[in-house]
Design a protein around this motif. Structure first.
Motif, PDB file in Angstrom:
ATOM      1  N   ASN A  11      38.233  55.525  -6.888  1.00 25.00           N
ATOM      2  CA  ASN A  11      39.658  55.853  -7.001  1.00 25.00           C
ATOM      3  C   ASN A  11      39.894  57.355  -7.076  1.00 25.00           C
ATOM      4  O   ASN A  11      40.957  57.843  -6.658  1.00 25.00           O
ATOM      5  CB  ASN A  11      40.259  55.176  -8.231  1.00 25.00           C
ATOM      6  CG  ASN A  11      40.326  53.663  -8.089  1.00 25.00           C
ATOM      7  OD1 ASN A  11      40.397  53.145  -6.979  1.00 25.00           O
ATOM      8  ND2 ASN A  11      40.304  52.960  -9.209  1.00 25.00           N
ATOM      9  N   GLU A  12      38.918  58.075  -7.615  1.00 24.10           N
ATOM     10  CA  GLU A  12      39.047  59.532  -7.762  1.00 24.10           C
ATOM     11  C   GLU A  12      38.577  60.298  -6.531  1.00 24.10           C
ATOM     12  O   GLU A  12      38.582  61.528  -6.519  1.00 24.10           O
ATOM     13  CB  GLU A  12      38.278  59.985  -9.003  1.00 24.10           C
ATOM     14  CG  GLU A  12      38.894  59.483 -10.309  1.00 24.10           C
ATOM     15  CD  GLU A  12      38.021  59.736 -11.530  1.00 24.10           C
ATOM     16  OE1 GLU A  12      38.536  59.576 -12.662  1.00 24.10           O
ATOM     17  OE2 GLU A  12      36.836  60.102 -11.372  1.00 24.10           O
ATOM     18  N   GLY A  13      38.155  59.571  -5.503  1.00 21.12           N
ATOM     19  CA  GLY A  13      37.759  60.218  -4.253  1.00 21.12           C
ATOM     20  C   GLY A  13      36.334  60.721  -4.213  1.00 21.12           C
ATOM     21  O   GLY A  13      35.976  61.482  -3.305  1.00 21.12           O
ATOM     22  N   ASP A  14      35.509  60.301  -5.166  1.00 19.38           N
ATOM     23  CA  ASP A  14      34.127  60.757  -5.207  1.00 19.38           C
ATOM     24  C   ASP A  14      33.148  59.740  -4.627  1.00 19.38           C
ATOM     25  O   ASP A  14      31.932  59.953  -4.652  1.00 19.38           O
ATOM     26  CB  ASP A  14      33.722  61.061  -6.657  1.00 19.38           C
ATOM     27  CG  ASP A  14      34.544  62.190  -7.253  1.00 19.38           C
ATOM     28  OD1 ASP A  14      34.401  63.328  -6.774  1.00 19.38           O
ATOM     29  OD2 ASP A  14      35.330  61.926  -8.180  1.00 19.38           O
ATOM     30  N   ALA A  15      33.659  58.631  -4.128  1.00 21.78           N
ATOM     31  CA  ALA A  15      32.817  57.592  -3.532  1.00 21.78           C
ATOM     32  C   ALA A  15      33.486  57.059  -2.273  1.00 21.78           C
ATOM     33  O   ALA A  15      34.704  57.189  -2.086  1.00 21.78           O
ATOM     34  CB  ALA A  15      32.575  56.458  -4.527  1.00 21.78           C
ATOM     35  N   GLY A  52      30.221  60.388  -2.214  1.00 17.04           N
ATOM     36  CA  GLY A  52      30.677  61.269  -1.146  1.00 17.04           C
ATOM     37  C   GLY A  52      29.552  61.990  -0.435  1.00 17.04           C
ATOM     38  O   GLY A  52      29.571  62.159   0.788  1.00 17.04           O
ATOM     39  N   LYS A  53      28.547  62.416  -1.177  1.00 18.82           N
ATOM     40  CA  LYS A  53      27.431  63.166  -0.583  1.00 18.82           C
ATOM     41  C   LYS A  53      26.565  62.292   0.317  1.00 18.82           C
ATOM     42  O   LYS A  53      25.760  62.809   1.100  1.00 18.82           O
ATOM     43  CB  LYS A  53      26.583  63.804  -1.687  1.00 18.82           C
ATOM     44  CG  LYS A  53      27.314  64.890  -2.467  1.00 18.82           C
ATOM     45  CD  LYS A  53      26.410  65.528  -3.515  1.00 18.82           C
ATOM     46  CE  LYS A  53      27.180  66.538  -4.370  1.00 18.82           C
ATOM     47  NZ  LYS A  53      27.681  67.668  -3.595  1.00 18.82           N
ATOM     48  N   GLY A  54      26.688  60.973   0.193  1.00 15.69           N
ATOM     49  CA  GLY A  54      25.884  60.082   1.019  1.00 15.69           C
ATOM     50  C   GLY A  54      26.647  59.478   2.184  1.00 15.69           C
ATOM     51  O   GLY A  54      26.119  58.619   2.908  1.00 15.69           O
ATOM     52  N   ARG A  55      27.866  59.936   2.380  1.00 17.62           N
ATOM     53  CA  ARG A  55      28.743  59.345   3.398  1.00 17.62           C
ATOM     54  C   ARG A  55      28.090  59.301   4.783  1.00 17.62           C
ATOM     55  O   ARG A  55      28.204  58.311   5.514  1.00 17.62           O
ATOM     56  CB  ARG A  55      30.052  60.152   3.466  1.00 17.62           C
ATOM     57  CG  ARG A  55      31.092  59.581   4.407  1.00 17.62           C
ATOM     58  CD  ARG A  55      32.307  60.502   4.481  1.00 17.62           C
ATOM     59  NE  ARG A  55      32.850  60.758   3.164  1.00 17.62           N
ATOM     60  CZ  ARG A  55      33.748  59.980   2.552  1.00 17.62           C
ATOM     61  NH1 ARG A  55      34.174  58.875   3.170  1.00 17.62           N
ATOM     62  NH2 ARG A  55      34.200  60.288   1.360  1.00 17.62           N
TER      63      ARG A  55
END
Length: 249
Positions: free
Chosen positions: A87-91, A218-221
């Motif tokens: 929800n916070e945009g980190d995943a 996010g880093k694994g997108r």
């Protein structure tokens, strides 16, 4: 006939395989240490990708991820923290799923110390009761809910020793610094049986469900290994390992 040079051909094949293989940095809740180590071996063998794991408390990982830690996949001990990161945009939205449902156990390294109904808690003859920090570890929170349901919170409060995570809570008991403690069943259970000591498998109705969610961060997108790991966790091979350690599907 011109001679065939195998060395360059072999090198080209090895390079092609290496180019397709990637590493994935994974933050893993402490309770899932043994299962993910077993899963990692099969994952690397079957996909060629390498899983690099760090272990800790779910709440601590949340803070580290928010502060820029290089994790690409998060295997949490709850379902709320991954949802919060999403929800916070980190995943990555849509990547989250429940990979295991945890089981809480009251365990002692001593044989016949813990009875099958947890009455050892009511007898209150022990000196120390180990639990994980309920503020950062879902299994610790579940332990406090069990004590509250049994009406024992005040009675045992002075005897509680807190581990930073479920691994440390387990270590307090395994080393004898606490006679018993609430641990993840996966820490003391393997191949369908208790590995050592004595335990009470806590009824699920005494605490909130321990749904453990996985999510791509996010880093694994854009990392193929991150996607491959999520798929592998849903495979029959991974499911068999997960259940062998006492988790519910």
């Amino acid at each position: 006939m011109r001679p065939i040079h195998f060395a360059p051909l072999l090198a080209a094949c090895l390079y092609a395989n290496a180019a397709q293989a990637d590493e994935v940095q994974v933050a893993v809740a402490s309770n899932f240490t043994a299962p993910i180590q077993a899963i990692a071996a099969g994952f690397e063998k079957d996909t060629g990708h390498k899983l690099i794991a760090a272990y800790g408390a779910t709440g601590q990982f949340y803070t580290q991820i928010k502060n820029g830690a290089p994790f690409e996949v998060f295997l949490a001990a709850d379902d709320t923290t991954p949802a919060r990161l999403e929800n916070e945009g980190d995943a990555v939205k849509g990547s989250r799923f429940t990979y295991a449902v945890g089981t809480l156990a009251l365990w002692s390294a001593k044989d016949d110390y813990v009875d099958g109904k947890g009455q050892v808690l009511r007898k209150n003859a022990f000196q120390h009761l180990s639990i994980a920090n309920p503020k950062t570890a879902p299994y610790g929170l579940a332990a406090t809910q069990v004590l509250a349901e049994m009406g024992l919170t005040g009675q045992v409060k002075a005897k509680i020793v807190e581990g930073q995570n479920i691994t440390q809570a387990y270590q307090f008991v395994s080393t004898g610094n606490a006679e018993l403690g609430f641990v993840a069943l996966s820490q003391v259970f393997k191949d369908g049986k208790l590995a050592s000591g004595s335990a009470w498998i806590v009824p699920a109705e005494l605490h909130d469900p321990i749904k453990q969610d996985a999510v791509i961060l996010g880093k694994g997108r854009d990392n193929p290994a991150a996607r491959a790991l999520m798929d592998y966790l849903k495979s029959p091979k991974a499911a068999a390992i997960i259940q062998a350690y006492g988790y519910k599907p």
